[in-house]
Design a protein around this motif. Sequence first.
Motif, PDB file in Angstrom:
ATOM      1  N   CYS A  54      50.510  37.434  36.154  1.00  0.00           N
ATOM      2  CA  CYS A  54      49.352  37.237  37.009  1.00  0.00           C
ATOM      3  C   CYS A  54      49.672  36.054  37.906  1.00  0.00           C
ATOM      4  O   CYS A  54      49.997  34.981  37.402  1.00  0.00           O
ATOM      5  N   PRO A  55      49.638  36.247  39.234  1.00  0.00           N
ATOM      6  CA  PRO A  55      50.007  35.148  40.137  1.00  0.00           C
ATOM      7  C   PRO A  55      49.090  33.941  39.940  1.00  0.00           C
ATOM      8  O   PRO A  55      47.893  34.099  39.734  1.00  0.00           O
ATOM      9  N   ASN A  56      49.685  32.744  39.985  1.00  0.00           N
ATOM     10  CA  ASN A  56      48.909  31.517  39.791  1.00  0.00           C
ATOM     11  C   ASN A  56      48.119  31.129  41.028  1.00  0.00           C
ATOM     12  O   ASN A  56      47.025  30.591  40.919  1.00  0.00           O
ATOM     13  N   ASP A  57      48.669  31.377  42.214  1.00  0.00           N
ATOM     14  CA  ASP A  57      48.016  30.978  43.448  1.00  0.00           C
ATOM     15  C   ASP A  57      46.841  31.912  43.743  1.00  0.00           C
ATOM     16  O   ASP A  57      47.048  33.078  44.060  1.00  0.00           O
ATOM     17  N   PRO A  58      45.592  31.405  43.640  1.00  0.00           N
ATOM     18  CA  PRO A  58      44.441  32.293  43.854  1.00  0.00           C
ATOM     19  C   PRO A  58      44.409  32.900  45.254  1.00  0.00           C
ATOM     20  O   PRO A  58      43.845  33.967  45.458  1.00  0.00           O
ATOM     21  N   TYR A  59      45.074  32.239  46.229  1.00  0.00           N
ATOM     22  CA  TYR A  59      45.020  32.746  47.597  1.00  0.00           C
ATOM     23  C   TYR A  59      46.075  33.802  47.880  1.00  0.00           C
ATOM     24  O   TYR A  59      46.124  34.371  48.956  1.00  0.00           O
ATOM     25  N   SER A  60      46.942  34.083  46.888  1.00  0.00           N
ATOM     26  CA  SER A  60      47.919  35.159  47.086  1.00  0.00           C
ATOM     27  C   SER A  60      47.495  36.409  46.319  1.00  0.00           C
ATOM     28  O   SER A  60      48.237  37.365  46.222  1.00  0.00           O
ATOM     29  N   ARG A  61      46.302  36.407  45.764  1.00  0.00           N
ATOM     30  CA  ARG A  61      45.824  37.560  44.980  1.00  0.00           C
ATOM     31  C   ARG A  61      45.583  38.772  45.867  1.00  0.00           C
ATOM     32  O   ARG A  61      45.094  38.654  46.987  1.00  0.00           O
ATOM     33  N   ILE A  62      45.926  39.934  45.329  1.00  0.00           N
ATOM     34  CA  ILE A  62      45.649  41.189  46.027  1.00  0.00           C
ATOM     35  C   ILE A  62      44.580  41.916  45.219  1.00  0.00           C
ATOM     36  O   ILE A  62      44.760  42.189  44.028  1.00  0.00           O
ATOM     37  N   ASN A  63      43.475  42.179  45.862  1.00  0.00           N
ATOM     38  CA  ASN A  63      42.305  42.736  45.207  1.00  0.00           C
ATOM     39  C   ASN A  63      42.594  44.045  44.479  1.00  0.00           C
ATOM     40  O   ASN A  63      43.241  44.936  45.015  1.00  0.00           O
ATOM     41  N   CYS A  64      42.099  44.143  43.240  1.00  0.00           N
ATOM     42  CA  CYS A  64      42.325  45.335  42.424  1.00  0.00           C
ATOM     43  C   CYS A  64      40.990  45.938  41.998  1.00  0.00           C
ATOM     44  O   CYS A  64      40.949  46.924  41.301  1.00  0.00           O
ATOM     45  N   GLY A  65      39.898  45.316  42.388  1.00  0.00           N
ATOM     46  CA  GLY A  65      38.600  45.820  41.932  1.00  0.00           C
ATOM     47  C   GLY A  65      37.616  45.917  43.054  1.00  0.00           C
ATOM     48  O   GLY A  65      37.931  46.349  44.151  1.00  0.00           O
ATOM     49  N   TYR A  66      36.408  45.501  42.762  1.00  0.00           N
ATOM     50  CA  TYR A  66      35.315  45.519  43.732  1.00  0.00           C
ATOM     51  C   TYR A  66      34.404  44.363  43.371  1.00  0.00           C
ATOM     52  O   TYR A  66      34.466  43.842  42.248  1.00  0.00           O
ATOM     53  N   PRO A  67      33.559  43.918  44.294  1.00  0.00           N
ATOM     54  CA  PRO A  67      32.674  42.786  43.985  1.00  0.00           C
ATOM     55  C   PRO A  67      31.832  43.072  42.746  1.00  0.00           C
ATOM     56  O   PRO A  67      31.293  44.172  42.597  1.00  0.00           O
ATOM     57  N   GLY A  68      31.804  42.116  41.829  1.00  0.00           N
ATOM     58  CA  GLY A  68      30.995  42.260  40.624  1.00  0.00           C
ATOM     59  C   GLY A  68      31.658  43.025  39.488  1.00  0.00           C
ATOM     60  O   GLY A  68      31.024  43.302  38.472  1.00  0.00           O
ATOM     61  N   ILE A  69      32.953  43.379  39.627  1.00  0.00           N
ATOM     62  CA  ILE A  69      33.644  44.092  38.541  1.00  0.00           C
ATOM     63  C   ILE A  69      33.669  43.206  37.291  1.00  0.00           C
ATOM     64  O   ILE A  69      33.771  41.989  37.382  1.00  0.00           O
TER      65      ILE A  69
END
Length: 99
Positions: A54-69
């Motif tokens: 799991c990438p440590n940098d929160p700003y390099s995350r690529i969304n895998c869900g939807y808001p509120g998952i």
Amino acid sequence: AKCQCKVVPRERTNCGYPGISAAECKKIGCCFNASVPSVPWCYNPKQKKVKKVCPNDPYSRINCGYPGIKARECTRKGCCFRAHPAGVPWCFYHRVVEE
């Protein structure tokens, strides 16, 4: 990488065609070593060892869900879940890194 071509002769899997040159063999991404008779000289490299992180940098995350998952739904999809910080995906994809 050199280390990926360290394959024991009896475990080599043929890559190429009979009489292929070293240059041609390397051009197609294979290893070439003609030092042992009667085994493939042009052969497949060892698979890279990889692991999912799991990438440590929160700003390099690529969304895998939807808001509120929910965390459970996210991990069921095989993704990472971290409910912080605000403004970035909390459910996001793994990155594959070489070991």
